[in-house]
Every structure is written in C-alpha cells, then in structure tokens.
Motif scaffolding. Structure first.
Motif, PDB file in Angstrom:
ATOM      1  N   ALA A   1       0.724  -1.548   0.088  1.00  0.00           N
ATOM      2  CA  ALA A   1      -0.122   0.207  -0.045  1.00  0.00           C
ATOM      3  C   ALA A   1       0.781   1.132   0.005  1.00  0.00           C
ATOM      4  O   ALA A   1       2.452   0.852   0.791  1.00  0.00           O
ATOM      5  N   PRO A   2       0.163   2.925  -1.005  1.00  0.00           N
ATOM      6  CA  PRO A   2       1.494   3.283  -0.475  1.00  0.00           C
ATOM      7  C   PRO A   2       1.128   4.920   0.056  1.00  0.00           C
ATOM      8  O   PRO A   2       0.126   3.897   0.673  1.00  0.00           O
ATOM      9  N   VAL A   3       1.727   5.505   1.104  1.00  0.00           N
ATOM     10  CA  VAL A   3       1.557   6.571   2.289  1.00  0.00           C
ATOM     11  C   VAL A   3       2.214   7.540   1.512  1.00  0.00           C
ATOM     12  O   VAL A   3       3.637   7.732   1.047  1.00  0.00           O
ATOM     13  N   TYR A   4       1.342   8.436   1.329  1.00  0.00           N
ATOM     14  CA  TYR A   4       1.309   9.588   1.075  1.00  0.00           C
ATOM     15  C   TYR A   4       1.772  10.932   2.217  1.00  0.00           C
ATOM     16  O   TYR A   4       0.862  10.666   2.894  1.00  0.00           O
ATOM     17  N   GLY A   5       2.694  12.008   1.633  1.00  0.00           N
ATOM     18  CA  GLY A   5       2.948  12.929   2.764  1.00  0.00           C
ATOM     19  C   GLY A   5       3.910  13.058   2.945  1.00  0.00           C
ATOM     20  O   GLY A   5       5.021  12.114   2.351  1.00  0.00           O
TER      21      GLY A   5
ATOM     22  N   GLY B   1       7.338  -3.284   3.883  1.00  0.00           N
ATOM     23  CA  GLY B   1       7.278  -3.549   2.788  1.00  0.00           C
ATOM     24  C   GLY B   1       6.085  -2.526   2.186  1.00  0.00           C
ATOM     25  O   GLY B   1       4.764  -3.026   0.860  1.00  0.00           O
ATOM     26  N   LYS B   2       5.369  -1.545   2.570  1.00  0.00           N
ATOM     27  CA  LYS B   2       4.338  -0.498   1.966  1.00  0.00           C
ATOM     28  C   LYS B   2       5.444   0.472   0.780  1.00  0.00           C
ATOM     29  O   LYS B   2       7.031   0.726   0.815  1.00  0.00           O
ATOM     30  N   ILE B   3       4.860   1.531   0.182  1.00  0.00           N
ATOM     31  CA  ILE B   3       5.670   2.688  -0.806  1.00  0.00           C
ATOM     32  C   ILE B   3       5.348   3.687  -0.320  1.00  0.00           C
ATOM     33  O   ILE B   3       4.168   4.268  -0.330  1.00  0.00           O
ATOM     34  N   MET B   4       6.738   4.112   0.563  1.00  0.00           N
ATOM     35  CA  MET B   4       6.678   6.079   0.470  1.00  0.00           C
ATOM     36  C   MET B   4       7.081   7.036  -0.439  1.00  0.00           C
ATOM     37  O   MET B   4       7.150   6.789  -1.550  1.00  0.00           O
ATOM     38  N   VAL B   5       5.770   7.412  -0.985  1.00  0.00           N
ATOM     39  CA  VAL B   5       5.985   9.142  -1.806  1.00  0.00           C
ATOM     40  C   VAL B   5       5.795  10.005  -0.850  1.00  0.00           C
ATOM     41  O   VAL B   5       4.660  10.353  -0.407  1.00  0.00           O
ATOM     42  N   PRO B   6       7.206  10.361  -1.284  1.00  0.00           N
ATOM     43  CA  PRO B   6       6.928  11.631  -0.722  1.00  0.00           C
ATOM     44  C   PRO B   6       6.325  13.092  -1.765  1.00  0.00           C
ATOM     45  O   PRO B   6       7.069  13.061  -2.738  1.00  0.00           O
ATOM     46  N   TYR B   7       5.342  13.453  -0.939  1.00  0.00           N
ATOM     47  CA  TYR B   7       4.461  14.160  -1.653  1.00  0.00           C
ATOM     48  C   TYR B   7       3.325  14.963  -0.543  1.00  0.00           C
ATOM     49  O   TYR B   7       2.195  13.934  -0.162  1.00  0.00           O
TER      50      TYR B   7
ATOM     51  N   GLY C   1       8.606   3.844  -5.076  1.00  0.00           N
ATOM     52  CA  GLY C   1       8.574   5.230  -3.514  1.00  0.00           C
ATOM     53  C   GLY C   1      10.272   5.596  -3.679  1.00  0.00           C
ATOM     54  O   GLY C   1      11.400   4.370  -3.668  1.00  0.00           O
ATOM     55  N   TYR C   2      10.226   6.283  -2.074  1.00  0.00           N
ATOM     56  CA  TYR C   2      11.232   6.036  -1.571  1.00  0.00           C
ATOM     57  C   TYR C   2      11.071   4.552  -0.627  1.00  0.00           C
ATOM     58  O   TYR C   2      10.833   5.302   0.639  1.00  0.00           O
ATOM     59  N   ASN C   3      11.570   3.900  -1.151  1.00  0.00           N
ATOM     60  CA  ASN C   3      11.970   2.309  -0.225  1.00  0.00           C
ATOM     61  C   ASN C   3      13.533   2.038  -0.585  1.00  0.00           C
ATOM     62  O   ASN C   3      14.175   2.753  -1.461  1.00  0.00           O
ATOM     63  N   TYR C   4      13.886   1.843   0.821  1.00  0.00           N
ATOM     64  CA  TYR C   4      15.185   0.967   1.087  1.00  0.00           C
ATOM     65  C   TYR C   4      15.388  -0.036  -0.306  1.00  0.00           C
ATOM     66  O   TYR C   4      14.382  -1.152   1.190  1.00  0.00           O
ATOM     67  N   ALA C   5      16.174  -0.658  -0.958  1.00  0.00           N
ATOM     68  CA  ALA C   5      15.584  -1.801  -1.370  1.00  0.00           C
ATOM     69  C   ALA C   5      16.189  -2.924  -1.017  1.00  0.00           C
ATOM     70  O   ALA C   5      15.699  -3.623   0.205  1.00  0.00           O
ATOM     71  N   ASP C   6      17.550  -3.050   0.475  1.00  0.00           N
ATOM     72  CA  ASP C   6      17.857  -4.073   1.308  1.00  0.00           C
ATOM     73  C   ASP C   6      17.382  -4.173   2.375  1.00  0.00           C
ATOM     74  O   ASP C   6      17.218  -4.816   2.599  1.00  0.00           O
ATOM     75  N   THR C   7      15.988  -3.316   2.880  1.00  0.00           N
ATOM     76  CA  THR C   7      15.289  -3.606   4.362  1.00  0.00           C
ATOM     77  C   THR C   7      13.941  -3.097   3.850  1.00  0.00           C
ATOM     78  O   THR C   7      12.961  -3.907   4.640  1.00  0.00           O
ATOM     79  N   PHE C   8      12.899  -3.459   2.622  1.00  0.00           N
ATOM     80  CA  PHE C   8      12.234  -3.388   2.276  1.00  0.00           C
ATOM     81  C   PHE C   8      11.457  -4.855   2.547  1.00  0.00           C
ATOM     82  O   PHE C   8      11.904  -6.263   1.692  1.00  0.00           O
ATOM     83  N   GLY C   9      10.445  -4.893   2.736  1.00  0.00           N
ATOM     84  CA  GLY C   9       9.562  -5.907   3.725  1.00  0.00           C
ATOM     85  C   GLY C   9       9.894  -7.075   4.748  1.00  0.00           C
ATOM     86  O   GLY C   9       9.498  -7.949   4.499  1.00  0.00           O
ATOM     87  N   MET C  10      11.307  -6.676   4.750  1.00  0.00           N
ATOM     88  CA  MET C  10      12.129  -7.749   5.877  1.00  0.00           C
ATOM     89  C   MET C  10      10.677  -7.700   7.126  1.00  0.00           C
ATOM     90  O   MET C  10      11.412  -8.703   8.363  1.00  0.00           O
ATOM     91  N   ASN C  11      10.234  -6.965   7.439  1.00  0.00           N
ATOM     92  CA  ASN C  11       9.496  -7.060   8.623  1.00  0.00           C
ATOM     93  C   ASN C  11       7.715  -7.636   8.335  1.00  0.00           C
ATOM     94  O   ASN C  11       6.828  -7.913   8.793  1.00  0.00           O
ATOM     95  N   SER C  12       7.740  -7.379   7.116  1.00  0.00           N
ATOM     96  CA  SER C  12       6.511  -9.040   6.440  1.00  0.00           C
ATOM     97  C   SER C  12       6.697  -9.447   5.034  1.00  0.00           C
ATOM     98  O   SER C  12       7.343 -10.796   5.939  1.00  0.00           O
TER      99      SER C  12
END
Length: 630
Positions: free
Chosen positions: A288-292, A310-316, A425-436
């Motif tokens: 899911a995207p996270v906006y703001g 594992g969410k999508i950070m959208v700087p906005y 989005g602004y996600n760290y490729a190496d930590t993405f989804g590590m808690n899911s």
C-alpha cells in the motif's frame, strides 16, 4: 532490406560522431515492411498490468468550483472587511469541502467538484486544469470556502451547483489548543460526511443550519485509530504533520486514515506516535502507498519503517487537488521518454575517463509539482550541455499528475537521461519488506515498477539502499532485473553517504541471459559547509578526485545533491571555497565541476555511461545484443 539500410545509416552516423536521440523516421524508407526491430521501438503499449496503486477518481464532474482559501480579517462574521488573510482553520474547511464534494461526484450524488485555487500561479496546476478542460470539465467560478459552505446556488447548464446539501453536518476542531484534533477531524470528516469547523467559527456555521456530528476538540490520533480504523480504506495512508491541511481532500475522498508522527509540529521531544505508526503499517494492505511526509523526524523511524513493512513511501506533502489532477489517470497515461539510441555511440572515441552527473531526490512528487521544472533544475540553461540525468518518479507522477508528467517528457533535453527514481517510491531496497512478506512484496513492486518503465520507455532504474553492496541489496537488484528485460542498467545510491558504494559495478543476469550493470555512485557533490567528506564535497573537490583517480574503473557516476548550492570561485582550487555561496545548484554545480576536469575525460549522460560500461566489461554479449536490433 530495412534492417540493412538502417545498419548502414548507423555506421555512417557513428563515423560522423553524431549524437542522435531520435529513431530513424519510418517514412524515410518507402520499401520497408516493418520497423519492429529498431531498438527505440522496444517499449510496451499502455495497459493495466496491476501497476496502478493510486486510488483513482473514475467519475468526471461536469463542472467544478474553484475554492479560494481567502477569508476576511478579524471576526469571521465581519464580511465587509477588504484586507484578507489565510488560516489553518479555513484551509481545513476548504480541504473537507473539496474531499466530500469530489467523493459525492464519485458516488453519483453530484456533478460539481471542487478545486482548491492555486494562489501562486504554478505552471503545474495550469497544466492540470488544461487537462481537465480536455476532458470536458470546466470551472464554474471562484468562491470562498465560506460561500460554498453556506450559500444557495441554482442550477447552471443543467448542473446542480449546490454543495451545502451534500453534507451531514460538521466535525469540530480546536487547532490552537489541541494540534492533533485536525488529524482526528480529517478522518472523522469522511466517516460522518461532515465539513471541518474550528471552535472559533462554530457559531457561524450553526447559524447557517449545520449541526455538530463529531467533537474532535479533545481527541488524539490514537483515539481516531481506535474509533475509526474499521471505517477506513487500508489500500493507502496519509502521513502529515499536525497544524497542516495538505492532502486532506485526498484522504477524505478516499476514506483514508491520516496519521502524524510528532504530536507537536516539528518537535519529536514532545512525543511521537511511533508504536501506533507501526500498528497502522501492519494493518495496511501489502504494497500500500503512504503519501505525505513528516517534518523533523529521523528517517529511520519513518521511511525506514515504511520500507520494512513492505509499503510504498511517496514523498508528496505540499501539494493540492490530487483527486482532480489524477482523475481518470489510467486512461490518460503520458507517452514516451526520450532514450539514447546506442547504434550512434562511438565506443572507440579514445577517452580515458567518463563522468556522468545524476541529480538526486527525484522521488519527491511534490517537488515535481512545485519547483523542479524551473530554471534551477529541469529547465536550467546548462541542463542539456552538462548532460545531466534527472531522476523522476515516473510511476507515481504518471498517476498523480499525468499532465505534468507529459510536460516533462515533452521538455526533455536531447542530452538528458530520465531515471525512474526509485523502485516504486522512496524505499530502501535492502530493508524493504523485512518485517512482512519480503519475497512476494518485493516481486510485486518490481513487476509494477517494470510495467511503468516499459510503458513509458524509461530504460534506467535508480535504487537506494542502506548498504548498496549488501546481500539484501543484491537480492533486490535481481528482483527488479528479473521483472524487466528492457532495463539497460541500474544506478545505486546509498543512504547515506550517497557515494558509499565507491563506484563499484555489480552484475546481474536478466531473463534473456544478458548481464545488467548495477553502477554505484562514486562521488557526490554536496555542500558540507566548512569541510568535505570522503568522496563527497564541492564541485572543485570532486573534480580533483576524478582527475587524480588512476584506478582501473574509468567510469564515474556523480550524484549532485539537489538541495546543495555553491559559489562560483572561478579558477581557484580552493576545495571548500564554493561552499560560501547559495546561488549555483543542480546543473550549474555540475558545470562548476566540469570546468575543472583535466585530461582526456568525457562527460556523458547516465544512459551512455551504462552502455559504455556494458561494452567495456561485457563487449561480446553487448555486441550480440545490439546486433539483434540492427
């Protein structure tokens, strides 16, 4: 016949040293039967491959009101005053009016939307409004939020213009004494179908016939979560600071939860909703995207957590009118980016070193709608000459504001590469989804990113990681390469320092059996004040680094920090002197560096750098690849 003719043309143009970014015109060859073998024709038609994650407004209003957020000074009832001011209380009122009105359009209850009037006259919003006109959606006129909330309007051209009857009442806030009450009200507004009214204006709206449906004056964000989470859409989330009103229209129209991290604006020491934030992230749907954005927060407890879940950070954040800038975006996708045709590259040009400049922070969507397109960055007079490569959030921008995205494609310089920044989005490729569920969420995001890139002919992907050389980062690179056999290469930025990868080049094999380079940032142009850091610093310092580098790797990827600015010190070799100024940035900073490069060094854009890396280290398979098209 066609392939032989185009191959001959390629040889002639290469001998002339011509830099040509355009495909040969098929109309130039009367006897050709197909142009499908041309490299520049390698892109996918626009279609829904599951890559769209922005909630879409899919019903067109026939008209829309322009809501002017200007109110009379002093007592709200003194409507005769001529001096005008803007206040948070009225900002929230207008945002709630717009969100509820646009939701009513989506629900088939109304044909009149609301656009929050752009007082600054930014070109991006003019482009978006022109896009609405192309859809047959026209502005009815400008009214203040006070008028739209209270006045009676008759129909025009068969369209009911009245808004007041669409609302069930008001949600009460006290933004001065309880900053979180505006966060709570932003959620309660869509739950109770009610406009947001502050305590100072309560009597005014009750006189107009409104009644209170919910009292948020003493409520906290945690209260909102406990009361309303079952009534919120978990396909997206809005994160914004207290004492702001941006993105509330978007949140209200889409029934989204809104959360703040700092309980006081910009003050982490006053308490944070850290535990609640993780609970909300766990509740959100996968990917899911996270906006703001949240101000004054360590990114480890913000962006880091969004990545880990594992969410999508959208700087906005400082942006407006998302429902209408994005309306029917699936049907209004922008066209194609310009890409460099490798058939015209002279791989035997004799240069000893190659330098490529890449502007940072291209994941920032609100920047795209504000200052990015201006003369300091994308339209900088030196952008084309420095062969600057620009990061753009092609995926998110093509959904949020397809008209603005198209304008960037239209204005792309022939020497400028567009880089998809980052992988979703602004996600760290190496930590993405590590808690899911990392494996599935990474694959889903990689495939969605690939669909966006392939359908807009964007050939270079930028990724960011905490450790660009880690096993987890390599796993992510492979996922994105597996998903997209049209990728030319990947550039990897470390957070932070950006140059933490030290220019190392890694290789991953794609589905067609070709090795794809992952090129890490070698140097970074960045203003650190009175000093430089290892491989990061002023334009002069980085030029000297490149000049003195006698290593085996002749390829230099230089990140230009978008927010750093410098002074032009002429021919001086003072390695910190450029930090004593604030007027040269972006392509201008790159030019300061270029002016001090020595020896047989060639400046190229990122796309050409990638092809040169491939030809240098994987010559035979690169020639084989090119021969499949030419």
């Amino acid at each position: 016949m066609i392939s032989k003719l185009i191959s001959l043309l390629a040889i002639i143009m290469a001998l002339k040293g011509c830099d040509n970014y355009d495909s040969p015109n098929p109309n130039d060859y009367a006897d050709q039967e197909t142009t499908s073998g041309l490299y520049l024709e390698q892109y996918d038609p626009v279609s829904d491959k599951g890559q769209y994650w922005l909630p879409e407004m899919s019903v067109k209003p026939k008209k829309y009101w322009g809501c002017v957020e200007i109110i009379p000074i002093g007592n709200i009832n003194e409507l005769g005053e001529t001096e005008k001011i803007r206040g948070l209380q009225y900002h929230l009122l207008c945002q709630s009016l717009a969100g509820l009105a646009n939701r009513a359009v989506e629900q088939g209850k109304s044909e009149i939307g609301v656009w929050l009037h752009d007082h600054s006259g930014k070109e991006s919003y003019k482009l978006a409004k022109a896009g609405l006109e192309r859809l047959g959606i026209y502005e009815q006129g400008l009214q203040s939020g006070l008028e739209l909330a209270r006045n009676d309007y008759g129909p025009t051209d068969g369209v009911e213009l009245q808004l007041k009857g669409l609302f069930d009442g008001y949600v009460l806030t006290d933004v001065e004494n309880n900053p979180e009450s505006n966060i709570v009200a932003s959620v309660a507004s869509h739950v109770y179908n009610s406009i947001i009214v502050d305590v100072r204006d309560k009597d005014y709206y009750e006189e107009a016939g409104y009644t209170m449906t919910y009292d948020a004056t003493r409520k906290t964000t945690l209260d909102a979560w406990n009361e309303f989470k079952d009534k919120c859409n978990n396909k997206a989330l809005v994160v914004m600071p207290v004492q702001t009103g941006e993105l509330r229209e978007f949140a209200i129209r889409n029934n989204l939860f809104v959360i703040n991290l700092n309980k006081e604006h910009g003050n982490p020491s006053a308490g944070q909703n850290s535990q609640l934030f993780e609970e909300v992230l766990e509740w959100l749907a996968p990917n899911a995207p996270v906006y703001g954005w949240e101000q004054g927060v360590n990114e480890d407890v913000f962006v880091g957590k969004i990545s880990e879940y594992g969410k999508i950070m959208v700087p906005y954040d400082w942006a407006y009118n998302t429902s209408l800038t994005s309306i029917l975006y699936k049907e209004r996708q922008p066209g194609l980016a310009k890409v460099q045709n490798p058939q015209f590259m002279d791989f035997e040009d004799g240069s000893d070193k190659y330098v490529s400049f890449y502007l940072s922070d291209g994941d920032n969507v609100q920047w795209m709608l504000n200052d990015f397109g201006g003369s300091e960055y994308y339209s900088h007079p030196l952008a084309n000459g420095t062969k600057m490569s620009f990061g753009l959030p092609i995926d998110n921008l093509s959904m949020i504001a397809p008209d603005i995205n198209q304008a960037f494609f239209d204005r792309q310089g022939k020497n400028n590469t567009l880089v998809q920044t980052f992988g979703g989005g602004y996600n760290y490729a190496d930590t993405f989804g590590m808690n899911s569920s990392r494996a599935s969420e990474l694959q889903n995001l990689a495939e969605a990113t690939a669909a966006h890139m392939r359908q807009h002919r964007v050939k270079v992907l930028g990724l960011i990681a905490k450790d660009v050389r880690s096993a987890a980062a390599r796993e992510a690179y492979q996922a994105y390469i597996d998903a997209n056999d049209q990728l030319e290469g990947v550039i990897a930025v470390q957070y932070t320092p950006y140059a933490g990868g030290q220019g190392e080049i890694m290789w991953m094999t794609n589905a067609r059996g070709y090795d794809i380079p992952i090129i890490t940032v070698k140097y970074s142009i960045w203003n650190f004040g009175d000093h430089n850091n290892e491989n990061e610093g002023t334009p002069t310092y980085i030029a000297n680094k490149v000049n003195s580098d006698s290593g085996e790797n002749p390829f230099n990827l230089v990140a230009v920090h978008a927010w750093s600015s410098f002074a032009d010190i002429g021919e001086s070799q003072d390695e910190v002197g450029e930090n004593n100024g604030n007027y040269v940035k972006g392509p201008g900073a790159a030019q300061l560096c270029i002016g001090k490069l020595k020896g047989n060094t060639k400046v190229v854009n990122v796309e050409e750098l990638i092809w040169r890396v491939r030809m240098h280290y994987r010559s035979e398979q690169t020639k084989e690849f090119l021969n499949t098209y030419f």
